[in-house]
Design an enzyme around this catalytic site. Structure first.
Site, PDB file in Angstrom:
ATOM      1  N   GLY A  66       0.837  -1.204   0.000  1.00  0.00           N
ATOM      2  CA  GLY A  66       0.000   0.000   0.000  1.00  0.00           C
ATOM      3  C   GLY A  66       0.865   1.243   0.000  1.00  0.00           C
ATOM      4  N   CYS A  93       5.091  -6.373   1.637  1.00  0.00           N
ATOM      5  CA  CYS A  93       5.514  -4.981   1.682  1.00  0.00           C
ATOM      6  C   CYS A  93       4.822  -4.236   2.840  1.00  0.00           C
ATOM      7  CB  CYS A  93       5.279  -4.339   0.315  1.00  0.00           C
ATOM      8  SG  CYS A  93       6.208  -2.833   0.087  1.00  0.00           S
ATOM      9  N   TYR A  94       3.832  -3.391   2.559  1.00  0.00           N
ATOM     10  CA  TYR A  94       3.117  -2.718   3.659  1.00  0.00           C
ATOM     11  C   TYR A  94       2.553  -3.770   4.621  1.00  0.00           C
ATOM     12  CZ  TYR A  94      -0.244   0.406   5.996  1.00  0.00           C
ATOM     13  OH  TYR A  94      -0.951   1.129   6.921  1.00  0.00           O
ATOM     14  N   HIS A 187       7.544  -7.879  -3.934  1.00  0.00           N
ATOM     15  CA  HIS A 187       6.209  -8.146  -4.514  1.00  0.00           C
ATOM     16  C   HIS A 187       6.235  -9.425  -5.355  1.00  0.00           C
ATOM     17  CE1 HIS A 187       4.109  -4.382  -3.434  1.00  0.00           C
ATOM     18  NE2 HIS A 187       5.344  -3.931  -3.349  1.00  0.00           N
ATOM     19  N   GLY A 242     -23.546  -8.205 -27.783  1.00  0.00           N
ATOM     20  CA  GLY A 242     -22.646  -8.845 -28.727  1.00  0.00           C
ATOM     21  C   GLY A 242     -21.247  -8.952 -28.161  1.00  0.00           C
ATOM     22  N   ASP A 245     -18.932 -10.664 -22.617  1.00  0.00           N
ATOM     23  CA  ASP A 245     -19.551 -10.881 -21.301  1.00  0.00           C
ATOM     24  C   ASP A 245     -21.037 -11.189 -21.424  1.00  0.00           C
ATOM     25  OD1 ASP A 245     -17.065 -10.121 -20.464  1.00  0.00           O
ATOM     26  OD2 ASP A 245     -17.654  -8.073 -19.966  1.00  0.00           O
ATOM     27  N   SER A 246     -21.751 -10.334 -22.189  1.00  0.00           N
ATOM     28  CA  SER A 246     -23.197 -10.560 -22.272  1.00  0.00           C
ATOM     29  C   SER A 246     -23.508 -11.821 -23.071  1.00  0.00           C
ATOM     30  CB  SER A 246     -23.922  -9.340 -22.830  1.00  0.00           C
ATOM     31  OG  SER A 246     -23.552  -9.071 -24.153  1.00  0.00           O
ATOM     32  N   LYS A 400     -11.962 -11.172 -16.670  1.00  0.00           N
ATOM     33  CA  LYS A 400     -12.327 -11.323 -18.088  1.00  0.00           C
ATOM     34  C   LYS A 400     -11.812 -12.643 -18.685  1.00  0.00           C
ATOM     35  CE  LYS A 400     -13.891  -8.732 -21.549  1.00  0.00           C
ATOM     36  NZ  LYS A 400     -14.992  -7.802 -21.249  1.00  0.00           N
ATOM     37  N   LYS A 536      -2.333   3.692 -20.233  1.00  0.00           N
ATOM     38  CA  LYS A 536      -3.287   3.950 -19.136  1.00  0.00           C
ATOM     39  C   LYS A 536      -2.668   3.416 -17.859  1.00  0.00           C
ATOM     40  CE  LYS A 536      -7.669   2.537 -17.123  1.00  0.00           C
ATOM     41  NZ  LYS A 536      -8.946   1.882 -17.237  1.00  0.00           N
ATOM     42  N   GLU A 542     -10.835   4.529 -23.296  1.00  0.00           N
ATOM     43  CA  GLU A 542     -11.769   5.298 -24.132  1.00  0.00           C
ATOM     44  C   GLU A 542     -11.309   6.756 -24.181  1.00  0.00           C
ATOM     45  OE1 GLU A 542     -13.937   3.857 -25.862  1.00  0.00           O
ATOM     46  OE2 GLU A 542     -14.081   1.904 -24.890  1.00  0.00           O
TER      47      GLU A 542
HETATM   48  P1  XMP Z   1     -11.436   3.290 -19.531  1.00  0.00           P
HETATM   49  O1  XMP Z   1     -11.780   4.238 -20.640  1.00  0.00           O
HETATM   50  O2  XMP Z   1     -12.044   3.654 -18.223  1.00  0.00           O
HETATM   51  O3  XMP Z   1     -12.058   1.904 -19.967  1.00  0.00           O
HETATM   52  O4  XMP Z   1      -9.952   3.062 -19.436  1.00  0.00           O
HETATM   53  C1  XMP Z   1     -11.798   0.651 -19.345  1.00  0.00           C
HETATM   54  C2  XMP Z   1     -12.727  -0.373 -19.962  1.00  0.00           C
HETATM   55  O5  XMP Z   1     -14.077  -0.038 -19.614  1.00  0.00           O
HETATM   56  C3  XMP Z   1     -14.852   0.189 -20.783  1.00  0.00           C
HETATM   57  N1  XMP Z   1     -15.733   1.340 -20.492  1.00  0.00           N
HETATM   58  C4  XMP Z   1     -17.053   1.253 -20.290  1.00  0.00           C
HETATM   59  N2  XMP Z   1     -17.901   0.197 -20.344  1.00  0.00           N
HETATM   60  N3  XMP Z   1     -19.706   1.616 -19.853  1.00  0.00           N
HETATM   61  C5  XMP Z   1     -19.222   0.394 -20.143  1.00  0.00           C
HETATM   62  O6  XMP Z   1     -20.013  -0.556 -20.230  1.00  0.00           O
HETATM   63  C6  XMP Z   1     -18.937   2.738 -19.792  1.00  0.00           C
HETATM   64  O7  XMP Z   1     -19.407   3.832 -19.545  1.00  0.00           O
HETATM   65  C7  XMP Z   1     -17.536   2.534 -20.029  1.00  0.00           C
HETATM   66  N4  XMP Z   1     -16.460   3.373 -20.049  1.00  0.00           N
HETATM   67  C8  XMP Z   1     -15.370   2.623 -20.350  1.00  0.00           C
HETATM   68  C9  XMP Z   1     -13.849   0.482 -21.894  1.00  0.00           C
HETATM   69  O8  XMP Z   1     -14.383   0.155 -23.173  1.00  0.00           O
HETATM   70  C10 XMP Z   1     -12.684  -0.393 -21.488  1.00  0.00           C
HETATM   71  O9  XMP Z   1     -12.881  -1.733 -21.915  1.00  0.00           O
END
Ligand code: XMP
Length: 544
Positions: A66, A93-94, A187, A242, A245-246, A400, A536, A542
């Site tokens: 942490g 670690c922590y 770690h 599509g 997950d769904s 996932k 990221k 996004e």
């Molecule tokens: P970000 O942009 O936060 O995205 O780095 C991480 C993952 O989440 C998805 N994502 C969303 N999925 N509703 C969703 O169902 C949302 O509002 C939303 N915003 C981001 C994104 O496609 C990526 O897989």
């Protein structure tokens, strides 16, 4: 009845479980992932959780790293009841410092400099019970590990012995002389500690004696039975998009309760090119799922008119979706009245994944402060209250890659299993500025070209998520000797395991130039193409 079934058959009751208490390290979720990769079930809870708040007993507990110093006034501390429980404990670690600090406040001090990066660790096997942690791990007496810490132990806590050292850390690893309590300064969960997963296995299997029976074959069997008991004669509705997950969730429900599961595909006007048709064919015709397709594209697009703020767009899309979905639920219930499937539509299927749950319960605060992801309790209260729908979330504990493995187990074809995730608000969050039908069309066409070329080049499965979006601004171009203004097209492709952090995919430059040429030539309204190379964090996947 349903709540008790849900509780009784939650994975932590059905499988030996290692509990990871999260003190806020950016790597904590990796501990859980590594254990799952070893077919060991593990759950993460915030470090502020009290033992009295959980109704199950873990077989072992890991205290994560942490960002705090244990001696700070506002530092988080473990509920002592976890330590007194008597199950094996591993502090990382922590977590190590927390174990030592709890015994004496003098045991932890700030180091003169941070120790960051790889180090060579020398385990000191001495014939005690503690040898089990490093069993079979050192090569020529040493093991490569990855360190990231500022504070350190100033002395050995009473009752403990040193079980490994590095050049800079005389207490790199300690163990209680008789009790199964261990601490490590490095770690094991990161790949920079090459044999870290084996160390976690030594802890979980060798010391905690957990069974390695967390497999998707086993989960599937148990989950089908759980869903059948939970739902009884009721009916379930669920949205499909599509995405993997769904789709896997729908297939699981079909297996569990057949036609009492109703899938609804809402065309929100911001889906990808031909997506609705493809989903309809894949789910309805090939998988045989009871599917209703609702074309609400005009409703969504008219509500998005003039809206520039991305959070506002998300909310509009989320709320409109629920309105339409509720109307469909009523229709489905009415239609089922005179059939053998008669039964109340009581349940709403949601494809919430474990990272969503982790983020929403994190003691650092939900990630919703960054973006409103509308899984995990994001549905309007009215839908869940009183006579409303109850949530059924079969993947609430899955990562996932586990959902993908489950999809294969269920016979979902590889193309669907490996499909990139697609966000609920669709390409609306990939269009900066106003979402107009014209701009949706531009983004859609550019996206289709980019994804088709990625597939043709055989790169699709190497990339975790890719898309083309567009900017608010237009740039000047020249075509056929004429000045021309078109939007900036923004390409994004990332590699990630968990979508919580990601790296931009390193395309060959020729490939990117070919994509640019095709997009500018074939998509009217685009004048130039950019590739986003930011990881990221600090960017997100996004655009908005
Ligand atoms: P970000 O942009 O936060 O995205 O780095 C991480 C993952 O989440 C998805 N994502 C969303 N999925 N509703 C969703 O169902 C949302 O509002 C939303 N915003 C981001 C994104 O496609 C990526 O897989």
């Amino acid at each position: 009845m349903s709540a008790s079934i849900e509780q009784a058959e939650a994975p932590h009751n059905a499988y030996d479980t290692i509990l990871v208490l999260d003190f806020g390290s950016q790597f904590t979720h990796l501990i859980t992932r590594r254990l799952r990769e070893l077919n060991i079930y593990s759950e993460m809870l915030p470090c502020t959780t009290k033992l009295s708040e959980i109704s199950w007993t873990p077989k072992g507990i890991i205290l994560s790293g942490g960002p705090f110093s244990v001696y700070d006034n506002d530092a988080p501390h473990v509920d002592p009841a976890f330590i007194e429980l008597g199950v094996p404990i591993l502090g990382i670690c922590y977590g190590l410092q927390e174990i030592a600090w709890n015994l004496s406040k003098d045991n932890v001090v700030a180091g003169t400099k941070r120790e960051y990066g790889q180090a060579d660790l020398t385990p000191q096997l001495n014939g005690s019970h503690a040898d089990r942690l490093y069993e079979g791990l050192s090569e020529n007496g040493s093991m490569r590990v990855w360190m990231s810490h500022g504070d350190k132990l100033s002395q050995l806590p009473t009752g403990f012995c040193t079980i490994a050292t590095t050049q800079n850390s005389p207490y790199a690893s300690i163990a209680h002389e008789t009790k199964p309590i261990f601490g490590i300064q490095f770690h094991p969960e990161v790949t920079h500690t090459p044999r870290g997963t084996e160390l976690l296995k030594n802890f979980a299997v060798g010391i905690c004696s957990v069974k390695q029976n967390w497999t998707m074959t086993d989960f599937l069997e148990k989950e089908v039975l759980r869903i059948r008991k939970l739902v009884g004669n009721g009916q379930v509705i669920g949205a499909v998009s599509g995405g993997v997950d769904s789709t896997v969730a729908a297939k699981l429900m079909k297996l569990a309760i057949g036609d009492r599961f109703h899938a609804v595909l809402v065309d929100n006007g911001v889906m990808r090119l031909d997506e609705c048709q493809q989903v309809k064919e894949a789910l309805g015709e090939h998988i045989g799922i009871n599917l209703t397709v609702v074309d609400a594209s005009q409703i969504f697009l008219s509500k998005l008119k003039g809206v520039l703020d991305p959070e506002q767009k998300r909310k509009i899309i989320g709320n409109t979706f629920i309105d339409i979905f509720e109307e469909e639920a009523i229709k489905i219930e009415k239609a089922a009245e005179n059939t053998p499937n008669a039964g109340k539509v009581e349940w709403f299927l949601q494809g919430t994944l474990y990272p969503d749950v982790i983020e929403s319960i994190s003691f650092k605060g939900p990630s919703a402060t960054i973006k409103t992801h509308h899984n995990v309790g994001g549905l309007p209260k009215r839908m869940m209250d009183g006579q409303g729908l109850k949530l059924i979330e079969p993947f609430r504990e899955l990562f996932k890659d586990e959902v993908r493995a489950l999809g294969r187990e269920l016979g979902v074809n590889e193309e669907l299993v490996m499909r990139h995730p697609f966000p609920g608000p669709g390409i609306a969050i990939r269009i900066l500025g106003e979402v107009t039908p014209e701009r949706v069309e531009i983004a859609r066409k550019a996206d289709h070209i980019f994804i088709s070329m990625i597939k043709e080049a055989g790169l699709y499965n190497e990339i975790s998520q890719a898309y083309a979006g567009i900017d608010t601004n237009k740039a000047v171009g020249v075509m056929g000797d004429k000045r021309y203004e078109g939007y900036l097209c923004l390409l994004r492709a990332v590699q990630t395991k968990d979508f919580m952090s990601a790296e931009a995919y390193k395309f060959d430059m020729d490939f990117l130039m070919n994509v640019s040429t095709r997009i500018v030539n074939e998509v009217e309204g685009v004048s130039c193409v950019f590739y986003n190379t930011t990881s990221k964090p600090p960017a997100t996947i996004e655009l908005s």
